[in-house]
Enzyme design. Sequence first.
Site, PDB file in Angstrom:
ATOM      1  N   LYS A  72       1.023  -1.163  -0.266  1.00  0.00           N
ATOM      2  CA  LYS A  72       0.040   0.293   0.031  1.00  0.00           C
ATOM      3  C   LYS A  72       1.057   1.108  -0.495  1.00  0.00           C
ATOM      4  CE  LYS A  72      -3.722   2.150   2.568  1.00  0.00           C
ATOM      5  NZ  LYS A  72      -4.407   1.519   3.773  1.00  0.00           N
ATOM      6  N   GLU A 131      10.816  -4.294   4.670  1.00  0.00           N
ATOM      7  CA  GLU A 131      10.596  -6.072   4.154  1.00  0.00           C
ATOM      8  C   GLU A 131      10.497  -6.313   2.531  1.00  0.00           C
ATOM      9  OE1 GLU A 131       9.398  -5.418   6.721  1.00  0.00           O
ATOM     10  OE2 GLU A 131       9.105  -6.648   8.324  1.00  0.00           O
ATOM     11  N   GLY A 178      -4.808  -2.134   5.381  1.00  0.00           N
ATOM     12  CA  GLY A 178      -3.809  -3.681   5.057  1.00  0.00           C
ATOM     13  C   GLY A 178      -4.345  -4.953   4.785  1.00  0.00           C
ATOM     14  N   ARG A 179      -5.100  -5.541   6.477  1.00  0.00           N
ATOM     15  CA  ARG A 179      -5.664  -6.246   6.477  1.00  0.00           C
ATOM     16  C   ARG A 179      -7.121  -6.399   5.899  1.00  0.00           C
ATOM     17  NH1 ARG A 179      -4.714  -2.657  10.791  1.00  0.00           N
ATOM     18  NH2 ARG A 179      -6.596  -2.069  12.335  1.00  0.00           N
ATOM     19  N   GLU A 184      -5.362  -7.265  15.180  1.00  0.00           N
ATOM     20  CA  GLU A 184      -4.457  -6.020  14.979  1.00  0.00           C
ATOM     21  C   GLU A 184      -5.226  -4.728  14.864  1.00  0.00           C
ATOM     22  OE1 GLU A 184      -0.697  -4.974  11.774  1.00  0.00           O
ATOM     23  OE2 GLU A 184      -2.970  -5.662  10.707  1.00  0.00           O
ATOM     24  N   HIS A 221      -4.690 -33.670  17.309  1.00  0.00           N
ATOM     25  CA  HIS A 221      -3.630 -34.509  18.470  1.00  0.00           C
ATOM     26  C   HIS A 221      -2.553 -33.621  18.396  1.00  0.00           C
ATOM     27  CE1 HIS A 221      -5.307 -38.510  16.849  1.00  0.00           C
ATOM     28  NE2 HIS A 221      -5.393 -37.561  15.675  1.00  0.00           N
ATOM     29  N   LYS A 273       9.086  -0.800  14.017  1.00  0.00           N
ATOM     30  CA  LYS A 273      10.302  -0.661  13.173  1.00  0.00           C
ATOM     31  C   LYS A 273      10.977   0.934  12.498  1.00  0.00           C
ATOM     32  CE  LYS A 273       5.980  -0.798  10.451  1.00  0.00           C
ATOM     33  NZ  LYS A 273       5.190  -0.268   9.158  1.00  0.00           N
TER      34      LYS A 273
HETATM   35  C1  G6Q Z   1      -2.541  -3.742   7.883  1.00  0.00           C
HETATM   36  C2  G6Q Z   1      -1.250  -3.199   8.627  1.00  0.00           C
HETATM   37  C3  G6Q Z   1       0.233  -3.867   7.477  1.00  0.00           C
HETATM   38  C4  G6Q Z   1      -0.337  -3.939   5.910  1.00  0.00           C
HETATM   39  C5  G6Q Z   1       1.634  -4.621   5.870  1.00  0.00           C
HETATM   40  C6  G6Q Z   1       2.250  -3.947   5.243  1.00  0.00           C
HETATM   41  O1  G6Q Z   1      -3.794  -3.780   8.328  1.00  0.00           O
HETATM   42  O2  G6Q Z   1      -1.401  -2.418   8.375  1.00  0.00           O
HETATM   43  O3  G6Q Z   1      -0.428  -5.532   8.085  1.00  0.00           O
HETATM   44  O4  G6Q Z   1      -0.786  -4.516   5.920  1.00  0.00           O
HETATM   45  O5  G6Q Z   1       2.681  -3.099   7.282  1.00  0.00           O
HETATM   46  O6  G6Q Z   1       2.138  -2.695   4.640  1.00  0.00           O
HETATM   47  P1  G6Q Z   1       2.197  -1.828   2.985  1.00  0.00           P
HETATM   48  O7  G6Q Z   1       1.271  -2.873   1.710  1.00  0.00           O
HETATM   49  O8  G6Q Z   1       2.087  -0.276   2.670  1.00  0.00           O
HETATM   50  O9  G6Q Z   1       3.222  -2.473   3.165  1.00  0.00           O
END
Ligand code: G6Q
Length: 558
Positions: free
Chosen positions: A204, A210, A289-290, A375, A406, A526
């Site tokens: 996003k 990462e 994001g989620r 989250e 199990h 971070k």
């Molecule tokens: C989700 C969070 C988080 C996010 C990641 C990746 O709701 O905000 O999990 O999706 O940190 O972020 P980017 O899509 O900006 O790389």
Amino acid sequence: MLTRLSSHPKLLEYFSKVKDKSLRDLFASDPARGEKFSLQFESIFLDFSKNRIESEGFESLLALANEAGLKQKIKAMFLGTKINLSENRAVLHVALRNAAHESIVLGGVNIDEEISNVLTRMKNFSESLRNGEFTGFTGKKIKNVINIGIGGSDLGPVMAYEALKFYSDRELNIKFISNIDGTDFAETVRGLIPEETLFIVASKTFTTQETMTNAQTAKNWILHSVIPAEAGIQLTDGNTWLPERVGDDDKKNEIVAKHFIALSTNLEEVEKFGIKGENMFPFWDFVGGRYSLCSAIGLLLMIAIGYENFEEMLKGFHSVDAHFETAPLNENLPVIMGLISIWNNNYFNFSTQAIIPYDQYLLRLPAYLQQLIMESNGKSVTENGEPVDFQTSPIIWGEPGTNGQHAFFQLMHQGTKIVPADFIGFKETLNPIGDHHQKLMANYFAQTEALAFGKTAEELKAEGVEEKLIPHKVMPGNRPTNSILIDKLTPYSLGQLIALYEHSVFVQGVIWGIDSFDQWGVELGKILAKKILGEIEGESAEMKHDSSTNQLIKKFLE
Ligand code: G6Q
């Protein structure tokens, strides 16, 4: 917020009456309990009768929701009101699957039009990749498609791809890279031919450490293959070639254009990385994001399962959105799921909740729901910044059945901690082999029965169990579960299932008065990692941490 609502003391009072009643008592005193506390919505059946609650408590929970203004809050979300206060944003993932295409206008922009334009672009692109029209730079068919993303830009696509693998094009090799650990990259691309590989960089913000590190490595991997030679680019020193030494920028861009796609809200950063706007599929800051699986973030899923199946999934999401928006609270599945979770968490003080899907295709569902729920609702202050004086999100965990049986089910049956659990099963299997499905489902039913009703010392005695073994064999029962029984795992029903949980998260957030759509808690780590990276890489001289952190970094550097 919860403790200021007048239904709260009523619930506490009711709790004091019911807490000593067992599920055995509740079922004995009301033989029709199973039918009373269950609901059908389309092909989804929810049985919540194996929770320790009766009509009186259930009515008070509904009153709690009413008092918290749930109906109005739902309306506000669907209208695009900026309900994510700490980020000053609307929360409109529901608009992404607004199959009826009712116009939602946000800040003067018809967002439905934008959403459907992006969907059309995704459709065209996924079709051209699936039918081989879109090729790699050297004209070879793309066989490997790799999503690079993390958190919300990874978990949704992975979970849904695994869930819908049955419907996917088996010719395509679909993979995911998320971890900054180089192992994830190395093992994922192992054996793949760069000419046949497309990377989808899903981010996003397009600034996530990462994802950008993995994307840069992927770029080097592509540019360090035979492709530059095909493009007439001279590699300066053979095997020790470094990407920055490739001279021809235009050619490099042409290669990148055929092997990289971006999914993002940040065109500027995408272009800086070297991906042109035409190779970017946008989404918007009103999609968290989620909550982004139905946006451009779902591109790899669409490539895997095809546009029609993706559209079916959107329709499934929409059906539950519409149900959530319009059904009365007492017949509203996500509302009931949210309220039962509140009941177990805030009144019984059960601090975790297990997700047990009895379907191997849903193996990543627990991890996905971990992020969605924890989250969203792992907060300690209300949306106005006041500290809460009650528990918020339960800890979510789980594994598919029957594997979990199990492993950790021992604790669920006889441990000192009580774990409310959601059991998710399907009437029909996608892989009918012998009597596997009957056996799987026999376990699904048996486990909730054993968790609820257990086995008493008297029963064991009557069965002739040796006296000294009786305490070990007693199963206390009285462990709450929800059973979600769905006709069949399809793109449509998967969309429905996810939407049920999304909205149940919303319900809980409203009752707690928290902001379910921000995630400030992930920031500090971070920032510190960035600082420490400078120290590890020798850019900043002094380490000014606590004695433990300093010592650990020094040991690492030794
Ligand atoms: C989700 C969070 C988080 C996010 C990641 C990746 O709701 O905000 O999990 O999706 O940190 O972020 P980017 O899509 O900006 O790389």
